[in-house]
Design a protein around this motif. Structure first.
Motif, PDB file in Angstrom:
ATOM      1  N   ARG A  22       0.833  -1.204   0.000  1.00 50.08           N
ATOM      2  CA  ARG A  22       0.000   0.000   0.000  1.00 50.08           C
ATOM      3  C   ARG A  22       0.868   1.255   0.000  1.00 50.08           C
ATOM      4  O   ARG A  22       1.915   1.295   0.635  1.00 50.08           O
ATOM      5  CB  ARG A  22      -0.922   0.010   1.224  1.00 50.08           C
ATOM      6  CG  ARG A  22      -1.955  -1.120   1.238  1.00 50.08           C
ATOM      7  CD  ARG A  22      -2.643  -1.198   2.591  1.00 50.08           C
ATOM      8  NE  ARG A  22      -3.538  -2.347   2.664  1.00 50.08           N
ATOM      9  CZ  ARG A  22      -4.005  -2.844   3.794  1.00 50.08           C
ATOM     10  NH1 ARG A  22      -3.644  -2.299   4.967  1.00 50.08           N
ATOM     11  NH2 ARG A  22      -4.808  -3.884   3.787  1.00 50.08           N
ATOM     12  N   SER A  23       0.400   2.255  -0.693  1.00 52.81           N
ATOM     13  CA  SER A  23       1.098   3.529  -0.700  1.00 52.81           C
ATOM     14  C   SER A  23       0.888   4.242   0.635  1.00 52.81           C
ATOM     15  O   SER A  23      -0.015   3.901   1.412  1.00 52.81           O
ATOM     16  CB  SER A  23       0.581   4.410  -1.830  1.00 52.81           C
ATOM     17  OG  SER A  23      -0.797   4.702  -1.643  1.00 52.81           O
ATOM     18  N   LYS A  24       1.696   5.261   0.911  1.00 52.79           N
ATOM     19  CA  LYS A  24       1.608   5.973   2.184  1.00 52.79           C
ATOM     20  C   LYS A  24       0.277   6.675   2.370  1.00 52.79           C
ATOM     21  O   LYS A  24      -0.204   6.837   3.500  1.00 52.79           O
ATOM     22  CB  LYS A  24       2.753   6.985   2.290  1.00 52.79           C
ATOM     23  CG  LYS A  24       4.119   6.350   2.413  1.00 52.79           C
ATOM     24  CD  LYS A  24       5.198   7.408   2.599  1.00 52.79           C
ATOM     25  CE  LYS A  24       6.567   6.774   2.783  1.00 52.79           C
ATOM     26  NZ  LYS A  24       7.647   7.798   2.970  1.00 52.79           N
ATOM     27  N   ASP A  25      -0.338   7.113   1.259  1.00 50.06           N
ATOM     28  CA  ASP A  25      -1.603   7.833   1.365  1.00 50.06           C
ATOM     29  C   ASP A  25      -2.807   6.918   1.133  1.00 50.06           C
ATOM     30  O   ASP A  25      -3.913   7.390   0.871  1.00 50.06           O
ATOM     31  CB  ASP A  25      -1.627   9.003   0.369  1.00 50.06           C
ATOM     32  CG  ASP A  25      -1.382   8.531  -1.071  1.00 50.06           C
ATOM     33  OD1 ASP A  25      -1.044   7.337  -1.255  1.00 50.06           O
ATOM     34  OD2 ASP A  25      -1.539   9.354  -1.997  1.00 50.06           O
ATOM     35  N   TYR A  26      -2.609   5.609   1.234  1.00 48.77           N
ATOM     36  CA  TYR A  26      -3.717   4.666   1.039  1.00 48.77           C
ATOM     37  C   TYR A  26      -4.775   4.882   2.115  1.00 48.77           C
ATOM     38  O   TYR A  26      -4.483   4.888   3.309  1.00 48.77           O
ATOM     39  CB  TYR A  26      -3.191   3.233   1.103  1.00 48.77           C
ATOM     40  CG  TYR A  26      -4.276   2.172   1.014  1.00 48.77           C
ATOM     41  CD1 TYR A  26      -4.834   1.824  -0.207  1.00 48.77           C
ATOM     42  CD2 TYR A  26      -4.746   1.546   2.169  1.00 48.77           C
ATOM     43  CE1 TYR A  26      -5.819   0.858  -0.287  1.00 48.77           C
ATOM     44  CE2 TYR A  26      -5.736   0.581   2.104  1.00 48.77           C
ATOM     45  CZ  TYR A  26      -6.268   0.239   0.867  1.00 48.77           C
ATOM     46  OH  TYR A  26      -7.256  -0.718   0.788  1.00 48.77           O
ATOM     47  N   ASP A  27      -6.012   5.066   1.696  1.00 50.36           N
ATOM     48  CA  ASP A  27      -7.098   5.258   2.668  1.00 50.36           C
ATOM     49  C   ASP A  27      -8.257   4.312   2.385  1.00 50.36           C
ATOM     50  O   ASP A  27      -9.392   4.565   2.775  1.00 50.36           O
ATOM     51  CB  ASP A  27      -7.588   6.717   2.651  1.00 50.36           C
ATOM     52  CG  ASP A  27      -8.167   7.106   1.282  1.00 50.36           C
ATOM     53  OD1 ASP A  27      -8.044   6.299   0.335  1.00 50.36           O
ATOM     54  OD2 ASP A  27      -8.755   8.197   1.180  1.00 50.36           O
ATOM     55  N   GLY A  28      -7.958   3.203   1.690  1.00 49.73           N
ATOM     56  CA  GLY A  28      -8.993   2.219   1.391  1.00 49.73           C
ATOM     57  C   GLY A  28      -9.261   1.300   2.568  1.00 49.73           C
ATOM     58  O   GLY A  28      -8.690   1.457   3.655  1.00 49.73           O
TER      59      GLY A  28
END
Length: 780
Positions: free
Chosen positions: A125-131
């Motif tokens: 996951r990327s650092k800004d993942y909000d899923g």
């Protein structure tokens, strides 16, 4: 068993066409049947037949007319089976389609094999993942839903295929005339057929061939949890029939070779028979209520075979070792069994084994599961309680009326006191072939596990939840008081230490609340405790309002119980692993979240309190175990050195632990050791802790290395390693993703120092004395 992709991608169009075709056939046959009955048969019945026609032709015409009716019945049955099967298949298929469609929105993916995985792996996951970030409980729920849908289709497939084979039959010249108005009706009919087939095999007794025992086992397994089959079989065999059959199987004097050459088949049969009767006892039909009453009545009667005469209670208890028997039946049975034993021992003046001596002949071999031949009926009954938490909790919380036939006296017995203290458990052959009290105390431990945890003692780890109630906790209070009051109770009850450690692990949260209180006798929780009473699923205090601010155990009782149980090797290992996981989960709950600010500026008060109590608890475990090793083995002996070396291996219990629903089930050692967490969902520190490699943390000793060292040096090194292992919750917190490298380094250094200082300054608790066999008598 159908596979996931077979159900998900099932093409039901042909099945629907078949249903339409058979519906049309039914309509045509209804008309044909009417013509045959009113036309062909009607005219034949009115005709004045003479000679051979009267005995042959008329009967032929009637039989032919009847075949139209049978054909209609068979066609209707086929249509009904196909219709209901299609309904079940479609429902299962629709459910799987729904689950597959909803999975991505929950952060999951379901592949063609039905495996559930992350839609995006956490490490990708990327650092800004909000899923969505599914937890273990989400995966478990998805897997359970998939399993249930496939099972629904599979059950329908099994019943339908067998029903269709029955309808086609083996007679090429006649329609079967079998009438199934639904899939459910077909299932019941099949159960009745299987129950009768099992009854016919039952009648062969111990003259059955090994192949016939295999057939009987297969029938039981195919209908293992089917209530209709179970009731039909139980009633057909009768309440004493099962006892007579099993006593006959265990008669060593009548020449049967089954118990000599095919012990494995009898072991399987005992399991299957037990599970079948367990299912049957849940029926409340008048016939089964009478069956249950008759079983208890027959318990006091000898069951006579050619060479043996065990009591009914002895036989039936061995048919209760597996399966979930009905709550009320277990209570009534247990009350009757205990009252009978007390009468036969003259209120305990005679030892319990005198009550169950058979009059003449050879002893019956009633148990093929291991742990004795089944002479003591209390063992099988305790195993039954171990599989039914509600019944077990009720049994150990109630008094037993020893003279139910006399309404004037008040002769009562406390079953917990009786079985944990007063009863002299008879010796039985254990799995090693030695006479020992281990089988009895092992079974008692299983019953107490279920009574305190709310789970069957051998419940599978997957899907376990914290279901403890006030009633469970009240039994646990009795356990802590009894086994913490004097180490002799555990040490003189071989086989119970494993269960005591599992109970201790299941209440490790409550023990931490107790250990934070510095007063030895106070029952008041410390204010603002990080271990505060956790609510249940309804948001209410888990053990009721009275324990919201009050403790289940005072500090003194907690130290005595934990110190006693950790004197044993298995107790030390399981409690140590449970404590580390629980400490880690509390930190996840109360500590500042990773990345929430510079670590040097954060309030770490609750973190340090949590680690301090964890360190002190580990010190109790380690000191108690080392003291017992010194007592048990001669210093510098090979046994002493090896026992010391094993004290650091408890970390392996946490490897592969299953976490879900607010609990962790330790699977690295004895499966299913339940450890409550401080929160419903697993946090980062717990995940980090479970993911740590045990081989990197456990002290490795080769045998040669151990034997070359002095015991005192090994002890010092082992205690240092135990201290290092106690640091793991703090290390897991510091290593949780989200901290900068600088913050992680600061936390690990600061918390490590604090834990070492705390462990080195443990309050001067008076730990239970190591058990001295010479003083208290040799353990048997």
């Amino acid at each position: 068993m159908l596979k996931f992709d077979q159900v998900l991608h099932a093409h039901l169009g042909s099945l629907k066409e078949a249903i339409t075709g058979w519906s049309e056939t039914v309509t045509k046959l209804e008309k044909a049947k009417e013509k045959a009955e009113t036309g062909l048969q009607g005219k034949a019945d009115k005709a004045d037949w003479k000679g051979e026609n009267a005995g042959v032709t008329q009967a032929f015409v009637r039989k032919t007319a009847k075949e139209f009716g049978d054909a209609l019945t068979e066609a209707s049955s086929i249509r009904n089976i196909l219709r209901d099967a299609e309904t079940e298949f479609q429902a299962a298929k629709t459910e799987l389609e729904r689950l597959v469609a909803e999975a991505p929105g929950k952060g999951m993916r379901i592949n063609d094999a039905g495996d559930v995985t992350h839609l995006i792996r956490p490490d990708s996951r990327s650092k800004d993942y909000d899923g969505p970030k599914p937890e273990v409980a989400d995966f478990d729920a998805m897997k359970a839903a998939i399993k249930a849908a496939i099972a629904r289709a599979d059950d329908a497939d099994d019943v339908a295929s067998r029903a269709l084979r029955t309808l086609v039959g083996g007679d090429k010249n006649n329609f079967s005339g079998t009438n199934y108005d639904s899939l459910k009706t077909a299932s019941k009919a099949q159960d009745a057929e299987d129950a009768h087939a099992a009854y016919e095999l039952y009648k062969k007794g111990d003259e059955a061939t090994p192949e016939e025992i295999d057939k009987l086992n297969a029938l039981f397994k195919a209908n293992q949890k089917d209530p209709y089959f179970a009731e039909k079989f139980a009633l057909e065999v009768g309440p004493k029939g099962s006892m007579e059959y099993w006593a006959d199987m265990g008669d060593p004097s009548d020449g049967s070779r089954l118990g000599v050459d095919h012990r494995d088949k009898l072991k399987e049969l005992q399991t299957n028979w037990s599970m079948t009767l367990a299912t049957a006892t849940h029926s409340t039909s008048p016939e089964m209520e009478q069956w249950k009453a008759d079983v208890i009545k027959a318990g006091t009667e000898p069951i006579q075979t050619r060479g043996t005469s065990p009591y009914g209670f002895q036989v039936m208890s061995n048919l209760m070792r597996v399966g979930d028997y009905d709550d009320k039946f277990l209570k009534d049975y247990g009350n009757g069994l205990v009252a009978t034993e007390r009468k036969m021992t003259h209120d305990g003046r005679l030892p319990a084994d005198r009550a169950w001596q058979q009059m003449g002949g050879m002893p019956s071999h009633l148990n093929w599961q291991g742990g004795g031949i089944g002479k003591d009926p209390m063992i099988g009954f305790m195993e039954a309680l171990g599989h039914n938490p509600k019944a077990s909790t009720d049994f150990f919380s109630s008094d037993i009326d020893l003279t139910p036939e006399n309404g004037k006296d008040d002769k009562k017995l406390d079953p917990f006191d009786y079985f944990s203290k007063d009863r002299k458990w008879p010796d039985e052959l254990n799995d090693k072939g030695d006479l020992s009290k281990e089988p009895g105390y092992n079974a008692l431990g299983h019953a107490l596990e279920s009574a305190t945890t709310g789970h069957p003692y051998d419940a599978e780890a997957e899907g376990l939840k914290d279901v403890r109630t006030k009633e469970n906790a009240e039994v646990m209070q009795k356990v802590v008081e009894r086994y913490g009051s004097d180490p002799k109770f555990m040490h003189q009850q071989p086989g119970i230490d494993d269960s005591l450690s599992k109970m201790g692990a299941a209440y490790i949260d409550e023990f931490n609340r107790s250990l934070e209180q510095e007063n030895q006798t106070s029952m008041q929780e410390m204010p603002n405790s990080p271990f505060g009473a956790r609510p249940n699923a309804n948001g209410e205090p888990r053990f009721g309002k009275e324990f919201e601010d009050s403790l289940l155990f005072n500090r003194g009782d907690a130290v005595n119980f934990l110190g006693t149980v950790s004197q044993s090797e298995i107790g030390h290992a399981q409690l140590s692993a449970a404590q580390s996981i629980y400490t880690t989960s509390v930190m996840d709950e109360v500590a500042p979240k990773p990345g929430s600010g510079p670590a040097r500026e954060l309030d770490l008060t609750d973190v340090k309190t949590t680690l301090r109590i964890g360190a002190e608890t580990h010190s109790i475990f380690d000191q108690s175990r080392m003291g017992q090793i010194d007592q048990q083995y001669e210093i510098d002996s090979e046994e002493h050195k090896k026992a010391v070396g094993r004290t650091t291996e408890w970390v392996k219990f946490g490897v592969g632990a299953a976490a879900a629903g607010g609990v962790v089930a330790l699977t690295g050692g004895a499966a299913g050791v339940l450890v409550p967490l401080a929160a419903e969902t697993v946090g980062g520190a717990v995940t980090t802790f479970i993911g740590m490699e045990a081989d990197d943390m456990a002290e490795k000793y080769s045998e040669d290395k151990i034997l070359k060292r002095k015991s005192d040096d090994l002890k010092d090194e082992a205690l240092d390693t135990g201290k290092a292992n106690a640091l793991m919750p703090g290390q897991a917190y510091a290593r949780t993703p989200g901290w900068s490298q600088d913050d992680a380094n600061f936390l690990e250094e600061d918390l490590t120092k604090y834990v070492k200082d705390s462990r080195g300054h443990v309050r001067d608790d008076s730990l239970p004395d190591p058990y001295n066999e010479k003083k208290d008598g040799k353990v048997t």
